[in-house]
Design a protein around this motif. Structure first.
Motif, mmCIF file in Angstrom:
data_model
loop_
_atom_site.group_PDB
_atom_site.id
_atom_site.type_symbol
_atom_site.label_atom_id
_atom_site.label_comp_id
_atom_site.label_asym_id
_atom_site.label_seq_id
_atom_site.Cartn_x
_atom_site.Cartn_y
_atom_site.Cartn_z
ATOM 1 N N LEU A 109 36.005 75.824 -133.872
ATOM 2 C CA LEU A 109 35.732 75.261 -132.549
ATOM 3 C C LEU A 109 35.841 76.338 -131.475
ATOM 4 O O LEU A 109 36.863 77.011 -131.358
ATOM 5 C CB LEU A 109 36.717 74.123 -132.249
ATOM 6 C CG LEU A 109 36.636 73.485 -130.857
ATOM 7 C CD1 LEU A 109 35.277 72.848 -130.637
ATOM 8 C CD2 LEU A 109 37.754 72.462 -130.688
ATOM 9 N N LYS A 110 34.771 76.497 -130.684
ATOM 10 C CA LYS A 110 34.752 77.433 -129.573
ATOM 11 C C LYS A 110 34.149 76.753 -128.350
ATOM 12 O O LYS A 110 33.367 75.814 -128.470
ATOM 13 C CB LYS A 110 33.912 78.671 -129.910
ATOM 14 C CG LYS A 110 34.446 79.515 -131.053
ATOM 15 C CD LYS A 110 33.547 80.713 -131.298
ATOM 16 C CE LYS A 110 34.061 81.574 -132.444
ATOM 17 N NZ LYS A 110 33.171 82.736 -132.680
ATOM 18 N N ARG A 111 34.536 77.253 -127.175
ATOM 19 C CA ARG A 111 33.942 76.735 -125.959
ATOM 20 C C ARG A 111 33.608 77.883 -125.018
ATOM 21 O O ARG A 111 34.241 78.928 -125.027
ATOM 22 C CB ARG A 111 34.866 75.735 -125.266
ATOM 23 C CG ARG A 111 36.150 76.333 -124.709
ATOM 24 C CD ARG A 111 36.982 75.265 -124.012
ATOM 25 N NE ARG A 111 38.259 75.793 -123.534
ATOM 26 C CZ ARG A 111 39.188 75.061 -122.936
ATOM 27 N NH1 ARG A 111 38.976 73.759 -122.748
ATOM 28 N NH2 ARG A 111 40.316 75.599 -122.529
ATOM 29 N N LEU A 112 32.597 77.646 -124.196
ATOM 30 C CA LEU A 112 32.132 78.640 -123.233
ATOM 31 C C LEU A 112 32.044 77.970 -121.874
ATOM 32 O O LEU A 112 31.343 76.974 -121.711
ATOM 33 C CB LEU A 112 30.752 79.170 -123.652
ATOM 34 C CG LEU A 112 30.109 80.224 -122.756
ATOM 35 C CD1 LEU A 112 30.900 81.532 -122.801
ATOM 36 C CD2 LEU A 112 28.658 80.469 -123.187
ATOM 37 N N LYS A 113 32.764 78.497 -120.898
ATOM 38 C CA LYS A 113 32.751 77.920 -119.560
ATOM 39 C C LYS A 113 31.485 78.348 -118.836
ATOM 40 O O LYS A 113 31.162 79.538 -118.779
ATOM 41 C CB LYS A 113 33.993 78.354 -118.785
ATOM 42 C CG LYS A 113 35.286 77.745 -119.311
ATOM 43 C CD LYS A 113 36.463 78.119 -118.423
ATOM 44 C CE LYS A 113 37.746 77.444 -118.896
ATOM 45 N NZ LYS A 113 37.676 75.961 -118.778
ATOM 46 N N LEU A 114 30.763 77.376 -118.284
ATOM 47 C CA LEU A 114 29.536 77.643 -117.538
ATOM 48 C C LEU A 114 29.821 77.507 -116.043
ATOM 49 O O LEU A 114 30.354 76.487 -115.601
ATOM 50 C CB LEU A 114 28.432 76.667 -117.951
ATOM 51 C CG LEU A 114 28.125 76.586 -119.453
ATOM 52 C CD1 LEU A 114 26.964 75.631 -119.692
ATOM 53 C CD2 LEU A 114 27.806 77.961 -120.033
ATOM 54 N N ASP A 115 29.475 78.528 -115.297
ATOM 55 C CA ASP A 115 29.748 78.539 -113.857
ATOM 56 C C ASP A 115 28.572 77.905 -113.122
ATOM 57 O O ASP A 115 27.727 78.578 -112.539
ATOM 58 C CB ASP A 115 29.971 79.973 -113.389
ATOM 59 C CG ASP A 115 30.395 80.039 -111.934
ATOM 60 O OD1 ASP A 115 30.850 79.009 -111.410
ATOM 61 O OD2 ASP A 115 30.268 81.127 -111.331
ATOM 62 N N THR A 116 28.523 76.566 -113.148
ATOM 63 C CA THR A 116 27.379 75.871 -112.554
ATOM 64 C C THR A 116 27.747 75.032 -111.339
ATOM 65 O O THR A 116 26.875 74.692 -110.539
ATOM 66 C CB THR A 116 26.715 74.937 -113.591
ATOM 67 O OG1 THR A 116 27.682 73.988 -114.046
ATOM 68 C CG2 THR A 116 26.202 75.737 -114.784
ATOM 69 N N SER A 117 29.017 74.670 -111.207
ATOM 70 C CA SER A 117 29.408 73.734 -110.146
ATOM 71 C C SER A 117 30.819 74.035 -109.670
ATOM 72 O O SER A 117 31.696 74.357 -110.474
ATOM 73 C CB SER A 117 29.325 72.296 -110.655
ATOM 74 O OG SER A 117 29.891 71.383 -109.741
ATOM 75 N N ALA A 118 31.025 73.918 -108.357
ATOM 76 C CA ALA A 118 32.360 74.117 -107.804
ATOM 77 C C ALA A 118 33.211 72.861 -107.960
ATOM 78 O O ALA A 118 34.441 72.926 -107.887
ATOM 79 C CB ALA A 118 32.252 74.489 -106.324
ATOM 80 N N ARG A 119 32.570 71.739 -108.203
ATOM 81 C CA ARG A 119 33.289 70.452 -108.250
ATOM 82 C C ARG A 119 33.542 69.965 -109.666
ATOM 83 O O ARG A 119 34.555 69.318 -109.931
ATOM 84 C CB ARG A 119 32.494 69.394 -107.472
ATOM 85 C CG ARG A 119 33.234 68.086 -107.268
ATOM 86 C CD ARG A 119 32.442 67.168 -106.360
ATOM 87 N NE ARG A 119 31.200 66.734 -106.964
ATOM 88 C CZ ARG A 119 31.077 65.663 -107.746
ATOM 89 N NH1 ARG A 119 32.126 64.918 -108.022
ATOM 90 N NH2 ARG A 119 29.897 65.328 -108.238
#
Length: 224
Positions: A125-135
């Motif tokens: 299991l891996k996850r990648l944070k996507l910088d798409t929203s400030a909220r």
């Protein structure tokens, strides 16, 4: 539950067509529309209604230099996307799966890998944070066949779009294009289907609350 695109997501599609949808949900709607023909039809219908309303609205003058700024922004976006794809290809075979993701998720994932690496959450299991929203929190999950996400609840509402492969939890089974919605009172433990890697896009307005030993460790560390 599996979201019924024409009904449950109608407000999201309308907001998308009007250009006022949060970027995280915009990414989800655009990715889902690639996977599901009925979603494309719903989005197109919403855009048609919005277009009709715009035609009847009074005209507004553009500010000085607005066209030049818009064209420059488009050129910058195209250059950024091309650079992201080149960077992804240079990363080697490990990026082949990401390159196979549908747009616009592929570009968002490539840009995210340029800023940081995948985070391991456990075996398979891996996850990648996507910088798409400030909220909203937006993450892409890679779940190996048969792997489990630790049992958890949610601080807020979570929308999970299955992009590739599939998974099951206590409420049912989900495949490409399905959206699972969970709230603060819901506990579940998704398990990836055997035989194929599952990619899932999660958008939430709060963190995850794990149970068991992992939950105790999470509370001790003060992590979300």
């Amino acid at each position: 539950m599996t979201v019924s695109p024409p009904n449950t997501f109608s407000e999201l599609y309308a907001a998308y067509a009007a250009g006022c949808l949060d970027p995280a949900f915009t990414l989800m709607v655009e990715t889902q529309s690639v996977l599901r023909p009925e979603v494309r039809e719903s989005v197109a219908f919403s855009e048609m209604i919005s277009g009709s309303l715009l035609e009847t609205a009074p005209a507004a003058e553009l500010s000085h230099g607005a066209l030049d700024r818009a064209l420059a922004a488009i050129d910058e976006l195209d250059a950024s996307e091309a650079a992201s794809v080149r960077a992804g290809r240079a990363a080697g075979e490990a990026m082949d799966e990401v390159l196979a993701l549908p747009e616009p998720l592929r570009t968002a994932a490539l840009e995210a890998t340029g800023r940081g690496s995948w985070q391991a959450m456990g075996r398979g299991l891996k996850r990648l944070k996507l910088d798409t929203s400030a909220r909203m929190e937006t993450e892409l999950y890679r779940i190996s066949p048969g792997a489990r996400i630790p049992r958890h609840s949610h601080a807020g509402n979570e929308y999970t779009l299955v992009v590739a492969g599939g998974f099951s939890d206590e409420s049912g089974s989900y495949g490409p294009g399905d959206v699972l919605i969970k709230g603060p009172k819901d506990f579940h433990q998704p398990v990836s289907d055997e035989g194929e890697i599952c990619y899932a896009l999660a958008v939430r307005d709060g963190g995850l609350h794990f149970t068991g030993m992992l939950g105790m460790l999470q509370r001790m560390l003060g992590a979300r």
